[in-house]
Design a protein around this motif. Sequence first.
Motif, PDB file in Angstrom:
ATOM      1  N   PHE A  54      -3.932   2.247   9.108  1.00 25.64           N
ATOM      2  CA  PHE A  54      -3.511   1.863  10.456  1.00 25.64           C
ATOM      3  C   PHE A  54      -4.565   2.263  11.490  1.00 25.64           C
ATOM      4  CE2 PHE A  54       1.331   2.198   9.439  1.00 25.64           C
ATOM      5  CZ  PHE A  54       1.250   1.007   8.743  1.00 25.64           C
ATOM      6  N   ARG A  55      -5.141   3.459  11.302  1.00 23.49           N
ATOM      7  CA  ARG A  55      -6.088   3.962  12.306  1.00 23.49           C
ATOM      8  C   ARG A  55      -7.345   3.099  12.366  1.00 23.49           C
ATOM      9  NH1 ARG A  55      -6.153   8.582  15.253  1.00 23.49           N
ATOM     10  NH2 ARG A  55      -4.383   9.410  14.090  1.00 23.49           N
ATOM     11  N   LEU A  56      -7.773   2.558  11.225  1.00 22.75           N
ATOM     12  CA  LEU A  56      -8.931   1.671  11.246  1.00 22.75           C
ATOM     13  C   LEU A  56      -8.662   0.447  12.111  1.00 22.75           C
ATOM     14  CD1 LEU A  56     -10.166   1.765   7.542  1.00 22.75           C
ATOM     15  CD2 LEU A  56     -11.409   2.547   9.543  1.00 22.75           C
ATOM     16  N   SER A  57      -7.450  -0.098  12.006  1.00 16.23           N
ATOM     17  CA  SER A  57      -7.100  -1.239  12.862  1.00 16.23           C
ATOM     18  C   SER A  57      -7.051  -0.819  14.322  1.00 16.23           C
ATOM     19  CB  SER A  57      -5.741  -1.810  12.443  1.00 16.23           C
ATOM     20  OG  SER A  57      -5.782  -2.339  11.140  1.00 16.23           O
ATOM     21  N   LEU A  76       2.481   9.756   2.798  1.00 16.40           N
ATOM     22  CA  LEU A  76       1.948   8.523   2.206  1.00 16.40           C
ATOM     23  C   LEU A  76       0.425   8.589   2.160  1.00 16.40           C
ATOM     24  CD1 LEU A  76       4.396   5.948   3.814  1.00 16.40           C
ATOM     25  CD2 LEU A  76       4.324   6.717   1.435  1.00 16.40           C
ATOM     26  N   THR A  77      -0.067   9.588   1.448  1.00 17.11           N
ATOM     27  CA  THR A  77      -1.506   9.805   1.284  1.00 17.11           C
ATOM     28  C   THR A  77      -1.770  10.188  -0.155  1.00 17.11           C
ATOM     29  OG1 THR A  77      -1.754  10.559   3.580  1.00 17.11           O
ATOM     30  CG2 THR A  77      -3.497  11.165   2.031  1.00 17.11           C
ATOM     31  N   ALA A  78      -2.774   9.576  -0.754  1.00 13.99           N
ATOM     32  CA  ALA A  78      -3.178   9.906  -2.120  1.00 13.99           C
ATOM     33  C   ALA A  78      -4.690   9.788  -2.200  1.00 13.99           C
ATOM     34  CB  ALA A  78      -2.500   8.974  -3.137  1.00 13.99           C
ATOM     35  N   GLU A  79      -5.374  10.932  -2.275  1.00 19.04           N
ATOM     36  CA  GLU A  79      -6.828  10.988  -2.288  1.00 19.04           C
ATOM     37  C   GLU A  79      -7.396  10.186  -1.107  1.00 19.04           C
ATOM     38  OE1 GLU A  79      -8.436  10.071  -6.127  1.00 19.04           O
ATOM     39  OE2 GLU A  79      -7.727  11.946  -6.984  1.00 19.04           O
ATOM     40  N   ASP A  80      -8.188   9.134  -1.395  1.00 19.53           N
ATOM     41  CA  ASP A  80      -8.815   8.408  -0.294  1.00 19.53           C
ATOM     42  C   ASP A  80      -7.955   7.268   0.234  1.00 19.53           C
ATOM     43  OD1 ASP A  80      -9.034   6.903  -2.583  1.00 19.53           O
ATOM     44  OD2 ASP A  80     -11.015   6.095  -2.107  1.00 19.53           O
ATOM     45  N   ARG A  81      -6.726   7.129  -0.283  1.00 22.16           N
ATOM     46  CA  ARG A  81      -5.824   6.083   0.211  1.00 22.16           C
ATOM     47  C   ARG A  81      -4.779   6.709   1.124  1.00 22.16           C
ATOM     48  NH1 ARG A  81      -3.494   2.120  -4.201  1.00 22.16           N
ATOM     49  NH2 ARG A  81      -2.641   4.053  -5.067  1.00 22.16           N
ATOM     50  N   SER A  82      -4.617   6.120   2.285  1.00 24.79           N
ATOM     51  CA  SER A  82      -3.696   6.661   3.274  1.00 24.79           C
ATOM     52  C   SER A  82      -3.186   5.521   4.152  1.00 24.79           C
ATOM     53  CB  SER A  82      -4.396   7.725   4.127  1.00 24.79           C
ATOM     54  OG  SER A  82      -3.686   7.979   5.316  1.00 24.79           O
ATOM     55  N   LEU A 104       0.824  -1.202   0.000  1.00 25.55           N
ATOM     56  CA  LEU A 104       0.000   0.000   0.000  1.00 25.55           C
ATOM     57  C   LEU A 104       0.859   1.254   0.000  1.00 25.55           C
ATOM     58  CD1 LEU A 104      -2.714   1.476   0.220  1.00 25.55           C
ATOM     59  CD2 LEU A 104      -2.566   1.212   2.709  1.00 25.55           C
ATOM     60  N   ALA A 105       1.861   1.301   0.882  1.00 22.45           N
ATOM     61  CA  ALA A 105       2.729   2.476   0.952  1.00 22.45           C
ATOM     62  C   ALA A 105       3.512   2.653  -0.344  1.00 22.45           C
ATOM     63  CB  ALA A 105       3.682   2.338   2.141  1.00 22.45           C
ATOM     64  N   LEU A 106       3.997   1.558  -0.906  1.00 20.49           N
ATOM     65  CA  LEU A 106       4.739   1.632  -2.166  1.00 20.49           C
ATOM     66  C   LEU A 106       3.862   2.135  -3.302  1.00 20.49           C
ATOM     67  CD1 LEU A 106       6.608  -1.778  -1.794  1.00 20.49           C
ATOM     68  CD2 LEU A 106       7.708   0.469  -1.770  1.00 20.49           C
ATOM     69  N   CYS A 107       2.624   1.658  -3.347  1.00 25.30           N
ATOM     70  CA  CYS A 107       1.705   2.093  -4.407  1.00 25.30           C
ATOM     71  C   CYS A 107       1.365   3.574  -4.270  1.00 25.30           C
ATOM     72  CB  CYS A 107       0.438   1.241  -4.393  1.00 25.30           C
ATOM     73  SG  CYS A 107       0.694  -0.444  -4.992  1.00 25.30           S
ATOM     74  N   ILE A 108       1.172   4.050  -3.040  1.00 24.52           N
ATOM     75  CA  ILE A 108       0.875   5.471  -2.837  1.00 24.52           C
ATOM     76  C   ILE A 108       2.077   6.324  -3.228  1.00 24.52           C
ATOM     77  CG2 ILE A 108       0.417   7.224  -1.083  1.00 24.52           C
ATOM     78  CD1 ILE A 108      -1.343   5.186   0.353  1.00 24.52           C
TER      79      ILE A 108
END
Length: 629
Positions: A530-533, A519-525, A485-489
């Motif tokens: 992490f915060r959801l977990s 490491l944030t891109a539009e709705d991906r963060s 995820l971080a790499l894709c962002i």
Amino acid sequence: MAMTSDTTPDPAPRLLDFTVLGPVRAWRGATRLDLGPLRQQALLAALLLRPDMTVSQRELLDGVWGVEPPGSGSKIVPVYVHRLRRCLGTLGEHAQESVIARERGGYRFVSRGTAVDLMRLDETADEAAAARRSGDLAAAASACLDALALFQGEPLAGLPGPFAEAERLRLEERRLSLLQEKIECQFQLGRFVDAVGELHALMPKHPHSESLTSLLMRALYGSGRQADALAAYSHLRHRLVEDLGVEPGERLRRVHQAVLRGDDAALDLVPRDEAGRGASTPVPSARRVPDELPAEVGELVGRQDELALLTGGGGPAVVAVDGVAGAGKTALAVCAARALRRDHPDGCLFVELHGHDERRDAVPPERALRRLLRAVGAGNASGDLDELAASWRSATAGLRLLLVLDDASGADQVRPLLPAGAGSRVLVTGRRRLVGLDVDRRVSLGGLTRQAAEALLTRIVGAERAAAEPVAVRELAAMCDRLPLALCIAGARLQSRPSWAIGHLVHRMADARGRLAELTAEDRSVEGAFRLSYDRLPAAERRAFRALGTAPDGRSGHRALAAALGWAAQGAERALENLVDANLVQQPSVHQYRLNGLLALFAQELAAEESQTPGRAGLVAVAGTPSRL
């Protein structure tokens, strides 16, 4: 040392559950709440049906009292709000988090941690629309039936005021629209008789409805009752002329003419030689084999060993894939399912369980079972969880299904969904290690290998660009913890900034304090994932996670953590072990725990936020000189 009552791990907050598709009611867990007099309930409804929106006191007065305001004027609004706050209680562990927030100029209903039957109606109606678009008319009709079952009488029953009256009319129109959608699906399936009785029962409530009369005429005609269909038109025409002085509209007149001519096509009905007059069951047809795998979940990079474990010959019947947020669990499961589906001739089903979704609650197993039963052609199932699970086992006993259950919240959500067929295979993904679920194999995902992480970045930013800065590519992959995820962002940000050198992004991320923000891109963060977990942890585990973020190098033993927090060693160990199961903490050896990379930064940010919260104590450092609690 005994754990004191204020450090005992707290149970998860109880969910507030509201119903508005009938009398307004509220529950906290299994306890029904007393919402007070009708005007007070009407004020709650005016906030509840506009979630997370600030409603002014003037709007509340006008919506609840209309042109007859109370003698006390606007002073009554804070009084009612105070009573509702006392009745409904708080959200989460902080006493100041009321479900009704005070805003400048008004009040706001906080939807987090609550459930409203209207939200479930929206979700089920969306399912029905999607099923109809895909051509699965039986599933669409069944979903419409589920949506209609949420209505428990007249919406907002008995509530006074202009707002409640307007919402009541809107929701009644919604119910009629869903009913019409269901009946249209039934017509296309040849189920005319099923619709006749339901429509007859509705006519007394809507004596001048041309749309309902049109449906009734088509249902009667499809059932082989042409004369009754024509009589229904005559009765409505008489009522319209006598009561309102108008003739039926053009659309209804066209239906009348089509019934006279016996024109199936004009009535948008399946041909009678296919449906059969009076048939109450759908036309037999070739069995549809479902294939519900998502069209795209991203390219799988660097998971060949794990993929081989999932797809090897004679593979396990149930596999659980867990891992930290952003590790690529769904991509791995879907890629494995694509390789396996040729061995499962009865279909491949994909169910999103929404265990970690900020916009939706986790899917209850009862709802997932109804959806699965429809997918395998088992019709409209009803009953409690045990009855639905038994129906599912019976329906799948002779099938060879491939079932992907994505983003599970826990073993109790998954266990009833396991099919009975000996040739079936199940892939379950989730952030938590589902230790309560009996599985044949467990696969845990962390970061990619260095080579795979660099290859993923290279694929996103382009080989030429990556080859020009190989050192920066390596540093960026390390800063991203080699998490997909971080790499894709990070790669997407570089894609959208062709003028940036890769080293420029590395420089921006060099300051650890701002790395997660980058490491944030539009709705991906990454931080949002992490915060959801974190937010789904009980209070004690959240506290242990924050405290571990203050430890040197993010490492601590359970006894050191217990001393820092004033807990018993057993309680600290239990909290840390649960964090390991949640894939938020690593355990390099017995009684040793650590946070790595981005998760350590996230824990440090949470600890800093906690220490800066006015009126609340800071965190204790796990090692070194304790700070204020």
